[in-house]
Design a protein around this motif. Structure first.
Motif, PDB file in Angstrom:
ATOM      1  N   PHE A   1       8.611   6.684 -48.479  1.00 56.42           N
ATOM      2  CA  PHE A   1       9.940   7.040 -49.208  1.00 56.42           C
ATOM      3  C   PHE A   1      11.417   6.409 -48.130  1.00 56.42           C
ATOM      4  N   LYS A   2      11.753   5.540 -49.262  1.00 57.03           N
ATOM      5  CA  LYS A   2      12.752   4.802 -49.207  1.00 57.03           C
ATOM      6  C   LYS A   2      13.464   4.993 -48.256  1.00 57.03           C
ATOM      7  N   TYR A   3      14.490   5.711 -48.766  1.00 56.09           N
ATOM      8  CA  TYR A   3      15.623   6.886 -48.232  1.00 56.09           C
ATOM      9  C   TYR A   3      15.264   7.402 -46.433  1.00 56.09           C
ATOM     10  N   ASN A   4      13.838   7.666 -46.431  1.00 53.87           N
ATOM     11  CA  ASN A   4      13.570   8.459 -45.327  1.00 53.87           C
ATOM     12  C   ASN A   4      12.493   8.659 -44.857  1.00 53.87           C
ATOM     13  N   PRO A   5      12.165   7.201 -44.225  1.00 48.83           N
ATOM     14  CA  PRO A   5      11.051   6.313 -43.846  1.00 48.83           C
ATOM     15  C   PRO A   5      10.428   7.117 -42.916  1.00 48.83           C
ATOM     16  N   ASN A   6      11.004   7.721 -41.931  1.00 45.97           N
ATOM     17  CA  ASN A   6      10.392   8.531 -40.787  1.00 45.97           C
ATOM     18  C   ASN A   6       9.504   9.486 -41.557  1.00 45.97           C
ATOM     19  N   CYS A   7      10.185  10.230 -42.517  1.00 46.65           N
ATOM     20  CA  CYS A   7       9.674  11.688 -42.539  1.00 46.65           C
ATOM     21  C   CYS A   7       8.468  12.214 -41.833  1.00 46.65           C
ATOM     22  N   TYR A   8       7.059  11.437 -41.720  1.00 47.04           N
ATOM     23  CA  TYR A   8       6.507  12.218 -41.422  1.00 47.04           C
ATOM     24  C   TYR A   8       6.078  12.797 -39.661  1.00 47.04           C
TER      25      TYR A   8
END
Length: 179
Positions: free
Chosen positions: A8-15
């Protein structure tokens, strides 16, 4: 089984954000959008008329979930000056939100949305050596009193900071929210 995890471009650390954005289950759950089994799932609020409890990352990334449930994953963005409909759809319809007190509020820079980095307090800003830069920018935006922020800002605290970084110039910015 949905095994391929999209970026996700705008939430790259979501995992990696301590299982707050996407939850993981070894047994898997059925995505309410595609009806496929997934190990990672999103159970945060989606802004739609229907309540959802399990949406896989692929259905968010593709925009399928936003379309099926006629909803969005982000509550609001700064100034909403971005007129590029592709960027707007990427953020609101194809990016998972983050856990916050009053709803997601996405920051902008360089005519684009910033990437969400994670929850921070003063300690984390000091550790990253960006405290002064971030607080100077925040102070210019008419948020909470800067002395209160310096004294009380705490990751996951009652006065919490949400750190963003411009995907173009690299500038760090912060949104502060309270319980």
């Amino acid at each position: 089984m949905c095994n391929e995890l999209p970026k996700f471009k705008y939430n790259p650390n979501c995992y990696a954000l301590e299982n707050e954005i996407f939850l993981y289950t070894k047994e898997g759950k059925i995505c309410e959008c595609c009806n496929e089994k997934t190990n990672y799932y999103y159970d945060q609020m989606m802004y739609s008329l229907e309540d959802t409890e399990c949406i896989c990352p692929n259905c968010i990334s593709s925009g399928k979930a936003a379309k099926k449930f006629d909803g969005e994953f982000i509550q609001d963005s700064e100034n909403s000056q971005i007129i590029d409909e592709i960027k707007r759809k990427e953020l609101f319809e194809r990016t998972p939100g983050y856990v916050s007190w009053q709803g997601e509020y996405w920051l902008e820079c360089c005519n684009d949305y910033c990437a969400f980095i994670g929850d921070v307090g003063i300690k984390e800003l000091e550790d990253m050596r960006i405290k002064e830069e971030v607080l100077k920018d925040y102070e210019s935006k008419n948020g909470y009193e800067i002395e209160l922020v310096k004294e009380c800002l705490e990751s996951k605290g009652s006065l919490a900071g949400y750190l963003f970084q411009c995907i173009h110039c690299g500038k760090y910015r912060i949104w502060v929210d309270a319980s």
